[in-house]
Design a protein around this motif. Structure first.
Motif, PDB file in Angstrom:
ATOM      1  N   SER A   1     -12.970  20.674 -94.020  1.00  0.00           N
ATOM      2  CA  SER A   1     -13.138  22.121 -93.849  1.00  0.00           C
ATOM      3  C   SER A   1     -12.105  22.893 -94.635  1.00  0.00           C
ATOM      4  O   SER A   1     -12.425  23.895 -95.282  1.00  0.00           O
ATOM      5  CB  SER A   1     -13.005  22.504 -92.372  1.00  0.00           C
ATOM      6  OG  SER A   1     -13.955  21.811 -91.627  1.00  0.00           O
ATOM      7  N   GLU A   2     -10.869  22.453 -94.542  1.00  0.00           N
ATOM      8  CA  GLU A   2      -9.805  23.177 -95.253  1.00  0.00           C
ATOM      9  C   GLU A   2     -10.052  23.171 -96.757  1.00  0.00           C
ATOM     10  O   GLU A   2      -9.923  24.203 -97.418  1.00  0.00           O
ATOM     11  CB  GLU A   2      -8.433  22.618 -94.871  1.00  0.00           C
ATOM     12  CG  GLU A   2      -8.001  23.206 -93.530  1.00  0.00           C
ATOM     13  CD  GLU A   2      -6.919  22.438 -92.784  1.00  0.00           C
ATOM     14  OE1 GLU A   2      -6.050  21.852 -93.461  1.00  0.00           O
ATOM     15  OE2 GLU A   2      -6.956  22.440 -91.536  1.00  0.00           O
ATOM     16  N   ARG A   3     -10.463  22.031 -97.252  1.00  0.00           N
ATOM     17  CA  ARG A   3     -10.777  21.923 -98.676  1.00  0.00           C
ATOM     18  C   ARG A   3     -11.915  22.868 -99.046  1.00  0.00           C
ATOM     19  O   ARG A   3     -11.840  23.622-100.019  1.00  0.00           O
ATOM     20  CB  ARG A   3     -11.157  20.466 -98.988  1.00  0.00           C
ATOM     21  CG  ARG A   3     -11.565  20.225-100.429  1.00  0.00           C
ATOM     22  CD  ARG A   3     -12.030  18.783-100.632  1.00  0.00           C
ATOM     23  NE  ARG A   3     -13.238  18.457 -99.891  1.00  0.00           N
ATOM     24  CZ  ARG A   3     -14.474  18.628-100.364  1.00  0.00           C
ATOM     25  NH1 ARG A   3     -14.660  19.146-101.561  1.00  0.00           N
ATOM     26  NH2 ARG A   3     -15.521  18.287 -99.633  1.00  0.00           N
ATOM     27  N   LEU A   4     -12.977  22.849 -98.247  1.00  0.00           N
ATOM     28  CA  LEU A   4     -14.158  23.656 -98.560  1.00  0.00           C
ATOM     29  C   LEU A   4     -13.885  25.151 -98.428  1.00  0.00           C
ATOM     30  O   LEU A   4     -14.349  25.942 -99.252  1.00  0.00           O
ATOM     31  CB  LEU A   4     -15.331  23.235 -97.671  1.00  0.00           C
ATOM     32  CG  LEU A   4     -15.877  21.841 -97.981  1.00  0.00           C
ATOM     33  CD1 LEU A   4     -16.776  21.339 -96.854  1.00  0.00           C
ATOM     34  CD2 LEU A   4     -16.660  21.826 -99.289  1.00  0.00           C
ATOM     35  N   LEU A   5     -13.130  25.536 -97.419  1.00  0.00           N
ATOM     36  CA  LEU A   5     -12.801  26.961 -97.256  1.00  0.00           C
ATOM     37  C   LEU A   5     -11.970  27.446 -98.440  1.00  0.00           C
ATOM     38  O   LEU A   5     -12.169  28.563 -98.933  1.00  0.00           O
ATOM     39  CB  LEU A   5     -12.064  27.196 -95.929  1.00  0.00           C
ATOM     40  CG  LEU A   5     -12.934  27.076 -94.672  1.00  0.00           C
ATOM     41  CD1 LEU A   5     -12.076  27.021 -93.417  1.00  0.00           C
ATOM     42  CD2 LEU A   5     -13.924  28.234 -94.558  1.00  0.00           C
ATOM     43  N   ASN A   6     -11.068  26.596 -98.924  1.00  0.00           N
ATOM     44  CA  ASN A   6     -10.275  26.944-100.119  1.00  0.00           C
ATOM     45  C   ASN A   6     -11.163  27.088-101.341  1.00  0.00           C
ATOM     46  O   ASN A   6     -11.001  28.016-102.132  1.00  0.00           O
ATOM     47  CB  ASN A   6      -9.216  25.874-100.404  1.00  0.00           C
ATOM     48  CG  ASN A   6      -8.041  25.994 -99.466  1.00  0.00           C
ATOM     49  OD1 ASN A   6      -7.766  27.069 -98.926  1.00  0.00           O
ATOM     50  ND2 ASN A   6      -7.340  24.898 -99.261  1.00  0.00           N
ATOM     51  N   GLU A   7     -12.114  26.172-101.466  1.00  0.00           N
ATOM     52  CA  GLU A   7     -13.038  26.219-102.606  1.00  0.00           C
ATOM     53  C   GLU A   7     -13.861  27.503-102.585  1.00  0.00           C
ATOM     54  O   GLU A   7     -14.097  28.120-103.622  1.00  0.00           O
ATOM     55  CB  GLU A   7     -13.996  25.018-102.578  1.00  0.00           C
ATOM     56  CG  GLU A   7     -13.345  23.691-102.932  1.00  0.00           C
ATOM     57  CD  GLU A   7     -12.894  23.617-104.386  1.00  0.00           C
ATOM     58  OE1 GLU A   7     -13.448  24.319-105.259  1.00  0.00           O
ATOM     59  OE2 GLU A   7     -11.951  22.840-104.647  1.00  0.00           O
ATOM     60  N   LEU A   8     -14.282  27.889-101.390  1.00  0.00           N
ATOM     61  CA  LEU A   8     -15.092  29.104-101.265  1.00  0.00           C
ATOM     62  C   LEU A   8     -14.264  30.327-101.649  1.00  0.00           C
ATOM     63  O   LEU A   8     -14.744  31.212-102.358  1.00  0.00           O
ATOM     64  CB  LEU A   8     -15.632  29.245 -99.843  1.00  0.00           C
ATOM     65  CG  LEU A   8     -16.765  28.280 -99.473  1.00  0.00           C
ATOM     66  CD1 LEU A   8     -17.074  28.359 -97.980  1.00  0.00           C
ATOM     67  CD2 LEU A   8     -18.027  28.563-100.277  1.00  0.00           C
ATOM     68  N   ALA A   9     -13.024  30.364-101.178  1.00  0.00           N
ATOM     69  CA  ALA A   9     -12.136  31.493-101.498  1.00  0.00           C
ATOM     70  C   ALA A   9     -11.916  31.573-103.008  1.00  0.00           C
ATOM     71  O   ALA A   9     -11.948  32.641-103.617  1.00  0.00           O
ATOM     72  CB  ALA A   9     -10.807  31.327-100.780  1.00  0.00           C
ATOM     73  N   LYS A  10     -11.722  30.395-103.605  1.00  0.00           N
ATOM     74  CA  LYS A  10     -11.495  30.309-105.052  1.00  0.00           C
ATOM     75  C   LYS A  10     -12.724  30.825-105.801  1.00  0.00           C
ATOM     76  O   LYS A  10     -12.609  31.634-106.722  1.00  0.00           O
ATOM     77  CB  LYS A  10     -11.235  28.840-105.410  1.00  0.00           C
ATOM     78  CG  LYS A  10     -10.302  28.634-106.604  1.00  0.00           C
ATOM     79  CD  LYS A  10      -9.772  27.231-106.659  1.00  0.00           C
ATOM     80  CE  LYS A  10     -10.615  26.381-107.610  1.00  0.00           C
ATOM     81  NZ  LYS A  10     -10.125  24.958-107.628  1.00  0.00           N
ATOM     82  N   SER A  11     -13.897  30.366-105.399  1.00  0.00           N
ATOM     83  CA  SER A  11     -15.145  30.775-106.047  1.00  0.00           C
ATOM     84  C   SER A  11     -15.323  32.283-105.977  1.00  0.00           C
ATOM     85  O   SER A  11     -15.743  32.909-106.950  1.00  0.00           O
ATOM     86  CB  SER A  11     -16.346  30.106-105.385  1.00  0.00           C
ATOM     87  OG  SER A  11     -16.338  28.738-105.618  1.00  0.00           O
TER      88      SER A  11
ATOM     89  N   ASP B   1     -22.947  27.757-102.603  1.00  0.00           N
ATOM     90  CA  ASP B   1     -23.986  27.295-101.688  1.00  0.00           C
ATOM     91  C   ASP B   1     -23.801  25.813-101.376  1.00  0.00           C
ATOM     92  O   ASP B   1     -23.931  25.389-100.215  1.00  0.00           O
ATOM     93  CB  ASP B   1     -25.373  27.538-102.296  1.00  0.00           C
ATOM     94  CG  ASP B   1     -26.475  27.209-101.299  1.00  0.00           C
ATOM     95  OD1 ASP B   1     -27.171  26.192-101.489  1.00  0.00           O
ATOM     96  OD2 ASP B   1     -26.618  27.951-100.312  1.00  0.00           O
ATOM     97  N   ALA B   2     -23.469  25.045-102.400  1.00  0.00           N
ATOM     98  CA  ALA B   2     -23.239  23.608-102.207  1.00  0.00           C
ATOM     99  C   ALA B   2     -22.057  23.371-101.260  1.00  0.00           C
ATOM    100  O   ALA B   2     -22.121  22.523-100.377  1.00  0.00           O
ATOM    101  CB  ALA B   2     -23.005  22.920-103.545  1.00  0.00           C
ATOM    102  N   HIS B   3     -20.994  24.138-101.434  1.00  0.00           N
ATOM    103  CA  HIS B   3     -19.814  23.987-100.567  1.00  0.00           C
ATOM    104  C   HIS B   3     -20.126  24.345 -99.127  1.00  0.00           C
ATOM    105  O   HIS B   3     -19.763  23.616 -98.208  1.00  0.00           O
ATOM    106  CB  HIS B   3     -18.658  24.885-101.052  1.00  0.00           C
ATOM    107  CG  HIS B   3     -18.011  24.415-102.307  1.00  0.00           C
ATOM    108  ND1 HIS B   3     -17.747  23.089-102.579  1.00  0.00           N
ATOM    109  CD2 HIS B   3     -17.558  25.106-103.378  1.00  0.00           C
ATOM    110  CE1 HIS B   3     -17.166  22.991-103.764  1.00  0.00           C
ATOM    111  NE2 HIS B   3     -17.036  24.200-104.273  1.00  0.00           N
TER     112      HIS B   3
END
Lengths: 150, 196
Positions: free
Chosen positions: A53-63, A75-77
């Motif tokens: 989750s932490e990884r994915l939430l960071n990825e979403l913020a980055k995107s 969407d994939a994340h």
């Protein structure tokens, strides 16, 4: 606090987590999969969920901070996050992912940003709750008390 | 990796069911592995369709099973997630069903979304079942029971139907909705959860 009181506290706390929608029946399924040969199964899965989750939430913020937003990647994340939250029974996190997906499909950046904040909030709430839950379980086990059935 | 062993004991099949599970999500991999092992199955869990095909003995170009196939472990069932990057679960299903060496292996597709077109697509391609995630213990138990039952029956249409009918009448475990939808003639099996 003695074992009996701890046990009661754990039962009440668990009931609260379910009634407030933090957890759903999938969490119970995970507890049922735990046995003396796999005594830490739930903690292990939930730890994986936290990492993921932490990884994915960071990825979403980055995107969302990019000039050109890659909605497909987001969407994939969020699909991944929705999947893992569903698999551990983190109901409110899962629901917030569904909302995010709707904003993402509509390419609504403002909506996504707002929703991401909500997702982070829900995640941090359930993380705290689960850590407290595991802590209570640990305390109970230390006092030699028998765990309540899932 | 430990493979199931065959015990020839008055012809009795005591070999553990070996399931190959495929999912790109690592939380889901952990859960399905435990689900399978809890149900006394041998579980091999991989993160991609490509890796699954390698384990099943398909060569790099996926043209067919290579000569080493004979030494590959016997897989009794494949459970694959539908949405995966690279090779999707549907593509994996297709490759397995198109392979003369592998087509008999039942393939179950799992998905967090019960989209009718998706379900039909998979069933048309020869999927054994389509399960809504998260997969439950009762789903795995049912899959395992169906498999063992099928192995015990000769592969003739009329006898298979008769067996299904007998089981429906005789056994309590077929009384529930999840069981009655588990036959191959029915497109979807997702327990008592509604299609979304």
């Amino acid at each position: 606090m003695d074992a009996l009181q701890l046990r009661r506290q754990l039962i009440e706390y668990t009931a609260e987590l379910f009634s407030e929608g933090f957890l759903d029946e999938q969490f119970t399924q995970l507890q049922q999969l735990q046995d003396e040969n796999n005594p830490d199964f739930v903690v292990e899965v939930v730890s994986l969920f936290f990492q993921d989750s932490e990884r994915l939430l960071n990825e979403l913020a980055k995107s969302l901070s990019q000039q050109e937003i890659d909605f497909k990647k987001m969407d994939a994340h969020v699909h991944q996050l929705k999947g893992s939250s569903s698999s551990v029974g983190a109901h409110r996190v899962q629901r917030s992912c569904i909302s995010f997906r709707d904003f993402c499909n509509a390419k609504n950046v403002e909506g996504c940003l707002e929703c991401l904040q909500k997702m982070k909030h829900e995640y941090s709430l359930v993380k705290d709750k689960l850590e407290t839950f595991f802590d209570l379980e640990q305390q109970l086990s230390t006092t030699g008390g028998s765990p309540p059935p899932p | 990796m430990g493979w199931g062993e065959r015990y020839d004991d008055a012809g009795e099949e005591v070999r553990e069911v070996h399931v190959l599970a495929v999912d790109d999500n690592f939380v889901d991999r952990k859960v399905i592995e435990r689900l399978l092992r809890s149900s006394a199955c041998k579980a091999t869990v991989v993160e991609s369709g490509r890796r699954a095909l390698q384990l099943l003995g398909m060569d790099e170009e996926m043209k067919g099973c290579c000569d080493l196939h004979g030494s590959q472990p016997k897989v009794d069932m494949v459970i694959t997630d539908y949405c995966m990057p690279g090779m999707t679960g549907y593509e994996l299903l297709k490759r397995i069903k198109e392979s003369s060496a592998l087509r008999e292996i039942p393939v179950v597709v799992t998905s967090s979304e019960g989209i009718v077109a998706r379900i039909n697509r998979c069933m048309d391609q020869g999927a054994e079942e389509f399960l809504l995630k998260p997969v439950k213990l009762s789903d795995v138990k049912r899959l395992k029971d169906n498999m063992k039952r099928r192995e015990a029956q000769p592969r003739k249409e009329s006898r298979a139907s008769a067996a299904r009918k007998r089981n429906l009448e005789d056994e309590d475990s077929f009384a529930g909705p999840s069981s009655s939808s588990s036959t191959t003639s029915s497109p979807v099996s997702h327990g008592d959860r509604p299609l979304i």
